[in-house]
Design an enzyme around this catalytic site. Structure first.
Site, PDB file in Angstrom:
ATOM      1  N   SER A  94      14.586 -88.373  31.097  1.00 28.11           N
ATOM      2  CA  SER A  94      14.537 -89.693  30.470  1.00 28.11           C
ATOM      3  C   SER A  94      15.906 -90.357  30.386  1.00 28.11           C
ATOM      4  CB  SER A  94      13.930 -89.587  29.066  1.00 28.11           C
ATOM      5  OG  SER A  94      14.639 -88.663  28.269  1.00 28.11           O
ATOM      6  N   ASP A 128      15.713 -91.408  16.979  1.00 32.20           N
ATOM      7  CA  ASP A 128      16.098 -91.085  18.355  1.00 32.20           C
ATOM      8  C   ASP A 128      17.611 -91.217  18.455  1.00 32.20           C
ATOM      9  OD1 ASP A 128      16.642 -90.855  21.029  1.00 32.20           O
ATOM     10  OD2 ASP A 128      15.214 -92.377  21.700  1.00 32.20           O
ATOM     11  N   HIS A 156      18.686 -91.076  23.284  1.00 36.57           N
ATOM     12  CA  HIS A 156      18.682 -92.208  24.207  1.00 36.57           C
ATOM     13  C   HIS A 156      19.526 -93.346  23.649  1.00 36.57           C
ATOM     14  CE1 HIS A 156      14.904 -89.923  24.939  1.00 36.57           C
ATOM     15  NE2 HIS A 156      15.336 -90.030  26.185  1.00 36.57           N
TER      16      HIS A 156
END
Length: 443
Positions: free
Chosen positions: A164, A417, A420
Site C-alpha cells: 500500500s 493510520d 500511510h
C-alpha cells in the site's frame, strides 16, 4: 488693475496649458522608478494555497494562515550559500522548512485520492502540514513540474509494484500529474482494485499499480490462516510476467514483512517470523526482506537482458510509521510539526530495513555489470530519513471522515493510520525527487 477673477482666469489658463506637459515629463520618470524599484508584492489574504478557494474544509475550521517566518525558514540567501558545485546532488539529506506556497492539488482538484488518505475532506482541522517543503543540504529540490514529467515519459509505461505504500506513492503522482492532464482509468481488478491502470492520452503515458507486498510469491493471511506464506526463491508472476510491457518500475515494500509468516525456499521451510507452536525456527524478517529483493531484482535483470530490453528501476526505501503506543492499542500520531534536523535519529528497525534495501540495490548494479547488461538503470529513492522527520503527515484519526463528530473526543476509541500519508502531503516529495532522477536518466 488685475482683479481676483481675472487672476483666477489666468491661473486656470496656465494650469490647463502646462499641466499635461508636466505629466508627460514626470510619467516616464515614475515608470523608470517603478521598474528599477518595484513595489513589494502583497498576496491577497486567502492566497496561501494555489487553489485555496477550492479546498473542501468545514466552515468551522478555516485554513490557517501560512506559518510566520522564523530562523528555521529557508531563505534565498541560504540557497545561494549552500548551492555547492557538487554533482550529483544528494537529495536525501536536509531539513524541512516552512513554505507559503502549499501543494499543487487538493481534495477537490484530484479525484483519485483514496478514501483513507483524504485528510482535508475528512475534516482534519490543522492544515499546517501542507506548508512544509524539503530542502536538501547541498542543493535545491524544484517543485514538481507535471508537464516536464509527462514529456519525459511520453509513450512510456511506468509501473508501481509493492504494497500500500507503493499505491500511496502512485496516487500522489496521479494527483500531481492531474494538475496538468486528465488520466483515464482503463483497467481495475482484484479486491480493493489492487491492480489498476491509467492512461494520460495527452502523452500516451501509462501508469499501473501491481499489488505485490512481498515481490515474491506469497499467500496472504486470511481468516483460515493467520500468517503469510512466502516463497523466497519464486518471483510473483502477477507483475513479473508483464515486465515486457514496462519501461520504468518503482518497487516499494516493507511493512508486510513485520507480520507473522512462514518462509519457504527451494521447496523447504526456511524458518518463520512470530510463529509460536509451529515448530519452525524463528529467523526474523531482515534477511527475508533481502532475499525477496534479490529474487525480484535478479528476475528483472535476467528477463530484460535476455531480450535486450532496457528498463529503469527505482527502489523506494522503507517509510517509517509514527505510532505513539502500539498501533492496535489506541496508538496515535498526534504531532503537528516536523522534527527539526538532529531532533530524531534514524535507528533500530527503520535503519535496518533501509540498510538491507540500499545494499541490495548496490548488489543488483554489480550483477547487471556481470551480465554486461547496459540497459539496466537502478537507483534507490532513499526517503527513509526525510520521512522519519514528518510525524505530522499521516491521516491519523482522519483516515475516516470526521472521527470526533457529535462531540466525541475519546481518542482510545478512534483508530489511527500512522503508516500511510495524507494526500496532499509529505509523500508528494517522494515524487519530486523521483522526477529529478528521471531527468538525470533522460539526459
Amino acid at each position: 488693475m488685475v482683479t481676483f477673477n481675472s487672476f483666477k482666469d489666468q491661473t486656470l489658463f496656465l494650469t490647463k496649458k502646462f499641466l499635461p506637459w508636466t505629466l508627460y515629463i514626470l510619467l516616464p520618470f515614475a515608470l523608470l522608478r517603478l521598474f528599477f524599484s518595484p513595489l513589494p508584492f502583497l498576496p491577497p489574504p486567502d492566497s496561501n494555497l494555489p487553489h485555496a478557494s477550492l479546498l473542501t474544509i468545514p466552515s468551522l475550521s478555516p485554513p490557517p494562515p501560512p506559518p510566520p517566518s522564523s530562523s528555521s525558514d529557508f531563505t534565498a540567501e541560504e540557497a545561494g550559500a549552500k548551492q555547492a558545485s557538487i554533482s550529483p546532488c544528494d537529495y536525501f539529506n536536509g531539513k524541512w522548512f516552512r513554505d507559503r506556497r502549499g501543494p499543487l492539488y487538493n481534495d477537490t482538484t484530484c479525484s483519485t485520492i483514496k478514501h483513507g488518505r483524504n485528510c482535508i475532506a475528512h475534516g482534519r482541522p490543522d492544515l499546517s502540514y501542507l506548508y512544509w517543503r524539503w530542502k536538501p543540504t547541498q542543493c535545491n529540490l524544484p517543485m514538481f513540474d507535471p508537464q516536464a514529467f509527462l514529456q519525459l515519459l511520453i509513450n512510456k509505461h511506468l509501473a508501481f509494484v509493492g504494497d500500500s505504500m507503493a499505491r500511496n506513492q502512485l496516487e500522489s503522482l496521479l494527483c500531481l500529474l492531474s494538475s496538468a492532464s486528465t488520466p483515464n482509468l482503463v483497467f481495475q481488478n482484484g479486491e480493493d482494485s489492487k491492480f489498476r491502470r491509467w492512461i494520460f492520452p495527452s502523452h500516451n503515458l501509462t501508469l499501473s499499480i501491481y499489488w505485490s507486498p512481498f515481490l515474491v510469491k506469497g499467500i496472504e493471511k486470511s481468516s483460515e490462516q493467520n500468517y503469510n506464506k512466502l516463497y523466497l526463491d519464486i518471483v510473483d508472476e502477477r507483475w513479473a510476467s508483464e515486465l515486457g510491457q514496462m519501461d520504468l518500475v518503482v518497487l516499494s515494500i516493507g511493512h508486510w514483512f513485520l507480520l507473522p509468516a512462514v518462509y519457504y525456499e527451494f521447496d523447504s521451510v526456511l524458518g518463520c517470523h512470530y510463529c509460536p507452536g509451529m515448530n519452525h525456527t524463528e529467523i526474523g524478517f531482515y534477511e527475508v526482506l533481502r532475499k525477496a529483493f534479490r529474487t525480484a531484482l535478479n528476475n528483472i535483470i535476467e528477463r530484460k537482458s535476455a531480450k535486450g530490453e532496457a528498463i529503469d528501476v527505482t527502489v523506494t526505501t522503507f517509510s517509517p510509521s509514527h505510532f505513539e503506543g502500539e498501533w492496535d492499542k489506541a496508538g496515535a500520531c498526534p504531532k503537528t510539526k516536523p522534527y527539526r534536523k538532529g531532533e530524531k535519529e534514524l535507528e533500530g528497525m527503520d535503519s535496518d530495513m533501509r540498510k538491507v534495501e540500499i545494499e541490495e540495490v548496490e548488489a543488483a548494479k554489480e550483477k547487471a555489470k556481470n551480465y554486461k547488461y547496459e540497459g539496466f538503470r537502478l537507483e534507490a529513492l532513499d526517503v527513509t530519513k526525510l520521512a522519519l522527520m514528518r510525524p505530522d503527515g499521516h491521516p491519523g484519526p482522519y483516515m475516516n471522515p470526521f472521527p470526533f463528530a457529535n462531540g466525541g473526543h475519546n481518542q482510545e476509541r478512534v483508530q489511527n493510520d500512522c503508516v500511510h500519508w495524507c494526500l496532499p502531503g509529505p509523500i508528494d516529495t517522494w515524487n519530486e525527487i523521483f522526477l529529478e532522477m528521471v531527468k538525470k536518466w533522460r539526459i
